[in-house]
Design a protein around this motif. Structure first.
Motif, short mmCIF file in Angstrom:
data_model
loop_
_atom_site.label_atom_id
_atom_site.label_comp_id
_atom_site.label_asym_id
_atom_site.label_seq_id
_atom_site.Cartn_x
_atom_site.Cartn_y
_atom_site.Cartn_z
N ARG A 9 41.29 38.35 -49.70
CA ARG A 9 41.81 38.10 -50.93
C ARG A 9 43.26 37.52 -50.22
O ARG A 9 43.49 36.81 -51.03
CB ARG A 9 41.63 39.30 -51.96
CG ARG A 9 41.08 40.08 -52.62
CD ARG A 9 41.54 40.98 -53.94
NE ARG A 9 41.85 41.43 -53.36
CZ ARG A 9 40.73 43.01 -52.93
NH1 ARG A 9 39.66 42.99 -52.93
NH2 ARG A 9 41.32 43.95 -52.23
N ILE A 12 42.15 33.93 -49.25
CA ILE A 12 42.27 32.94 -50.36
C ILE A 12 43.10 32.79 -51.08
O ILE A 12 43.91 31.50 -50.78
CB ILE A 12 41.09 33.87 -51.36
CG1 ILE A 12 39.24 33.86 -50.76
CG2 ILE A 12 40.68 32.80 -52.56
CD1 ILE A 12 38.94 35.08 -51.57
N ALA A 13 43.80 33.25 -51.42
CA ALA A 13 45.54 33.11 -51.61
C ALA A 13 46.25 31.96 -51.16
O ALA A 13 46.78 31.13 -51.42
CB ALA A 13 46.25 34.59 -51.76
N ARG A 16 44.06 28.75 -51.01
CA ARG A 16 44.11 28.03 -52.94
C ARG A 16 46.26 27.67 -52.67
O ARG A 16 45.99 26.61 -53.54
CB ARG A 16 44.37 29.08 -53.80
CG ARG A 16 43.01 30.07 -54.05
CD ARG A 16 42.50 30.54 -55.42
NE ARG A 16 42.63 29.90 -56.10
CZ ARG A 16 43.29 30.41 -57.38
NH1 ARG A 16 43.55 31.73 -57.81
NH2 ARG A 16 43.20 29.18 -58.79
N GLN A 17 46.58 27.80 -52.39
CA GLN A 17 47.71 27.42 -52.28
C GLN A 17 48.21 26.24 -51.04
O GLN A 17 49.15 25.24 -51.90
CB GLN A 17 49.14 28.45 -51.71
CG GLN A 17 50.23 28.31 -51.72
CD GLN A 17 50.73 28.05 -53.35
OE1 GLN A 17 50.42 28.68 -54.03
NE2 GLN A 17 52.52 27.48 -53.56
N ALA A 19 44.91 24.07 -49.04
CA ALA A 19 43.92 24.13 -48.30
C ALA A 19 44.19 23.53 -47.40
O ALA A 19 42.85 23.81 -46.06
CB ALA A 19 42.86 23.63 -49.45
N ILE A 50 34.17 30.76 -50.53
CA ILE A 50 34.96 29.60 -50.84
C ILE A 50 33.94 28.82 -50.69
O ILE A 50 32.84 28.28 -50.02
CB ILE A 50 35.37 29.32 -48.92
CG1 ILE A 50 36.84 30.36 -48.61
CG2 ILE A 50 35.99 28.22 -49.31
CD1 ILE A 50 37.15 30.35 -47.63
N TYR A 143 49.41 23.53 -64.25
CA TYR A 143 49.01 24.50 -62.86
C TYR A 143 50.01 25.47 -62.39
O TYR A 143 50.56 25.62 -61.40
CB TYR A 143 48.79 23.03 -62.19
CG TYR A 143 47.83 22.45 -62.30
CD1 TYR A 143 46.79 21.97 -62.35
CD2 TYR A 143 48.60 20.54 -62.24
CE1 TYR A 143 45.76 20.91 -62.76
CE2 TYR A 143 48.03 19.54 -62.48
CZ TYR A 143 46.52 19.82 -63.12
OH TYR A 143 46.04 19.03 -63.81
N ARG A 145 49.91 28.78 -60.64
CA ARG A 145 49.69 29.43 -59.57
C ARG A 145 50.56 30.39 -58.77
O ARG A 145 51.49 30.41 -58.86
CB ARG A 145 49.53 27.76 -58.01
CG ARG A 145 48.46 26.86 -58.45
CD ARG A 145 48.23 26.52 -57.39
NE ARG A 145 47.20 25.45 -57.91
CZ ARG A 145 46.09 25.52 -56.76
NH1 ARG A 145 45.28 25.47 -55.62
NH2 ARG A 145 44.62 24.29 -57.54
#
Length: 145
Positions: A9, A12-13, A16-17, A19, A50, A143, A145
């Motif tokens: 996790r 992934i975070a 997402r912030q 790439a 992903i 957006y 985030r």
């Protein structure tokens, strides 16, 4: 597929912030070795957790001054063909099959209102299986985030 843990996790975070973050930077931020981060990212990609890496584009700066959500009612048996036709339109940036008062929600971005009208009236509404559409203009994107 194994269940995601705290490290997954965290990776992934971070992705997402940003790439484009290096594996070394991600490893440092989630407190694991670079090799461990690399293998975790490879596993998450292999397992399709992903599914890709992408850039987030500002639609206005990219020349897409008019955006709308378009809800659609469709004939259910036409969905697979319709999904392919919608996916081929460059102005359609997101497609979601839903349950509720309508069947499909699209995010459509175009140069201006004239172009948006062309896409919705001439292309989307004329597709086989489309029974009804409603258009919701987007005044501002946000957006979180």
């Amino acid at each position: 597929m194994s269940e995601l843990d705290e490290i997954d996790r965290g990776i992934i975070a971070e992705l997402r912030q940003d790439a484009r973050a290096s594996v070394s930077a991600i490893a440092e931020r989630v407190h694991i070795s670079r090799a461990h981060a690399y293998s975790r990212i490879a596993r998450l990609t292999e397992q399709k957790v992903i599914t890709g890496f992408t850039a987030v584009i500002d639609p206005l700066k990219a020349g897409l001054g008019s955006s709308a959500y378009v809800s659609m009612k469709v004939r259910q048996h036409d969905w697979r063909e319709l999904k392919a036709l919608l996916g081929a339109l460059p102005e359609v940036q997101h497609i979601a099959l839903l349950g509720g008062n309508f069947d499909v929600m699209l995010l459509v971005r175009a140069r201006d209102n004239v172009d948006l009208q062309r896409v919705i009236f001439d292309q989307i509404q004329s597709m086989p299986g489309v029974l009804d559409t409603q258009t919701y203009l987007i005044f501002e994107d946000f957006y979180p985030r």
